[in-house]
Enzyme design. Structure first.
Site, short mmCIF file in Angstrom:
data_model
loop_
_atom_site.label_atom_id
_atom_site.label_comp_id
_atom_site.label_asym_id
_atom_site.label_seq_id
_atom_site.Cartn_x
_atom_site.Cartn_y
_atom_site.Cartn_z
N LYS A 16 1.10 8.80 5.23
CA LYS A 16 0.70 8.40 3.66
C LYS A 16 2.01 8.64 2.92
O LYS A 16 2.46 9.72 3.10
CB LYS A 16 -0.56 9.29 3.21
CG LYS A 16 -1.73 8.72 3.92
CD LYS A 16 -2.66 9.68 3.17
CE LYS A 16 -3.96 8.92 3.79
NZ LYS A 16 -4.73 7.80 2.74
N ASP A 74 0.95 4.02 4.42
CA ASP A 74 -0.04 3.95 3.51
C ASP A 74 0.33 4.40 2.20
O ASP A 74 0.39 5.56 1.93
CB ASP A 74 -1.22 4.50 3.94
CG ASP A 74 -2.45 4.18 3.05
OD1 ASP A 74 -2.24 3.57 2.02
OD2 ASP A 74 -3.48 4.56 3.22
N GLU A 101 0.09 -0.39 3.92
CA GLU A 101 -1.08 -0.49 3.21
C GLU A 101 -1.13 -0.41 1.78
O GLU A 101 -0.35 0.58 1.14
CB GLU A 101 -2.08 0.47 3.49
CG GLU A 101 -2.52 0.34 5.07
CD GLU A 101 -3.66 1.44 5.53
OE1 GLU A 101 -4.33 1.67 4.87
OE2 GLU A 101 -3.42 1.78 6.75
N ASP A 138 -6.13 -2.89 1.40
CA ASP A 138 -7.04 -1.69 1.53
C ASP A 138 -8.13 -1.57 0.33
O ASP A 138 -8.90 -2.15 0.28
CB ASP A 138 -6.25 -0.35 1.84
CG ASP A 138 -7.31 0.84 2.13
OD1 ASP A 138 -8.42 0.79 2.14
OD2 ASP A 138 -6.70 1.79 2.49
N LYS A 165 -13.25 -0.21 5.34
CA LYS A 165 -13.95 1.13 5.24
C LYS A 165 -15.31 0.88 5.06
O LYS A 165 -15.65 0.45 3.81
CB LYS A 165 -13.14 1.98 4.25
CG LYS A 165 -11.73 2.24 4.37
CD LYS A 165 -11.49 3.14 3.59
CE LYS A 165 -9.89 4.02 4.01
NZ LYS A 165 -8.88 3.03 3.48
#
Length: 352
Positions: A164, A194, A220, A245, A272
């Site tokens: 991240k 991400d 992402e 995402d 997700k």
């Protein structure tokens, strides 16, 4: 007697401060849904409704009252043990505005229908015969904390690492990526990043150009969702493959899914189920991406082991998978027991 639905809130406590570009998480409230036949109370199905704070469209202050109303309506349906379809029940009771509730109820109904053994899908993964390759997730934090996580994942045998970015200094993040690449080439370790929408449209391309020096697999959501044209331009110009995402959140109909994908044309999307409305909605996304030649992977969204187990079993229904974004719920002090375990960057179910 008819089936009864109930729910119980549970506050999960993180083992560490989990940093994202939207802030630091220390706890998360989730709701465990249970479907049972009162005549056989030992047989029950469980699911989880756990919206992500600041991200899920059903992160609303009155969600508990919403769940109370849905529970009341379910218990008035007089459903028998058989004679109903999961999708029909969910569509009747849960508006699309509550995707995590749709996910939780779908899982609870699937579990009950399959005998109440937390078996949501019957496949080689669920039976413990085949694993799912996963990426090792590096949480945001101070650079030394992130470096410690990287070392642990590399020692744990992960072949794909996802970091991240977007919360600490960009130069420090680049230095961490450079450090990995000096030790491991792209043939040895696949790197994903991400950004959680942290970049501005004005500076995103410059940062993507810089990140491309580290042989990354993908990034992402470089910019915030809802900017379709700017994202489409980034996809076209970026030297680095972009995966959507957060962009998918709140897109409910098949026609809207198709419009989004055909406008942006991303190489990848991230799915997700908690944020998209469950397994049926996730399947629709997969059908639309495969029609356009777009690839995908599935990621958990900080569920407890109950939701994570269901998502992992669903993922195991598919073949020729890219490394997925799953784990074993090790984030929390007070998670529920689970038979999921990781061995050399692969998620297995059963035994351990």
């Amino acid at each position: 007697m008819s089936l009864l639905l109930s729910f119980t809130p549970h506050t999960l406590q993180f083992r560490f401060e989990a940093g994202t570009s939207r802030g630091v998480l220390t706890s998360k409230t989730t709701y465990i849904l249970t479907v049972r036949d009162p005549e056989y109370p030992q047989v029950y199905g469980v699911g989880e409704a756990g919206p992500l704070k600041g991200l899920s469209i059903d992160d609303v202050p009155d969600l508990e009252q919403v769940l109370t109303g849905i529970t009341r309506q379910f218990n008035q349906l007089q459903l028998g043990i058989t004679g109903w379809e999961v999708d029909e029940v969910i569509d009747k009771l849960v508006p699309a505005a509550y995707p995590s509730v749709r996910f939780g109820l779908e899982a609870a109904l699937l579990d009950f229908r399959n005998g109440g053994r937390q078996v949501y899908f019957d496949n080689a993964f669920t039976r413990g015969e085949e694993p799912i390759e996963i990426n090792g997730l590096i949480w945001m934090g101070k650079s030394d904390f992130m470096a410690e996580q990287i070392e642990a994942k590399l020692k744990g045998g992960y072949r794909t690492i996802k970091m991240k970015i977007g919360a600490i200094d960009f130069d420090q993040e680049c230095a961490l990526l450079e450090g990995i690449r000096k030790r491991f080439g792209k043939e040895q370790i696949t790197l994903r990043v991400d950004a959680n929408g942290a970049f501005s449209p004005d500076t995103a391309l410059e940062k993507l150009n810089r990140l491309s020096a580290y042989d990354l697999h993908s990034i992402e959501q470089p910019i915030r969702q809802g900017q379709w044209q700017q994202m489409a331009e980034l996809v076209e110009k970026s030297p680095l493959a972009i995966a959507l995402d957060e962009e998918l959140i709140g897109v409910k109909s098949r026609s809207d899914m198709r419009a989004l994908l055909e406008t942006i044309r991303p190489p990848y999307i991230i799915l997700k189920p908690t944020l998209l409305g469950g397994f049926s909605a996730t399947r629709t996304w997969i059908e639309e991406t495969e029609r356009l030649g777009i690839r995908w992977w599935i990621t958990s969204a900080l569920e407890s082991n109950i939701g994570l187990n269901a998502i992992a079993q669903f993922t195991g229904s598919f073949k020729d998978l890219l490394p997925q974004g799953l784990g074993t719920g090790q984030l929390y002090h007070n998670n529920f027991p689970s038979d999921l375990f990781i061995d050399k960057g692969k998620l297995w179910k059963g035994g351990g």
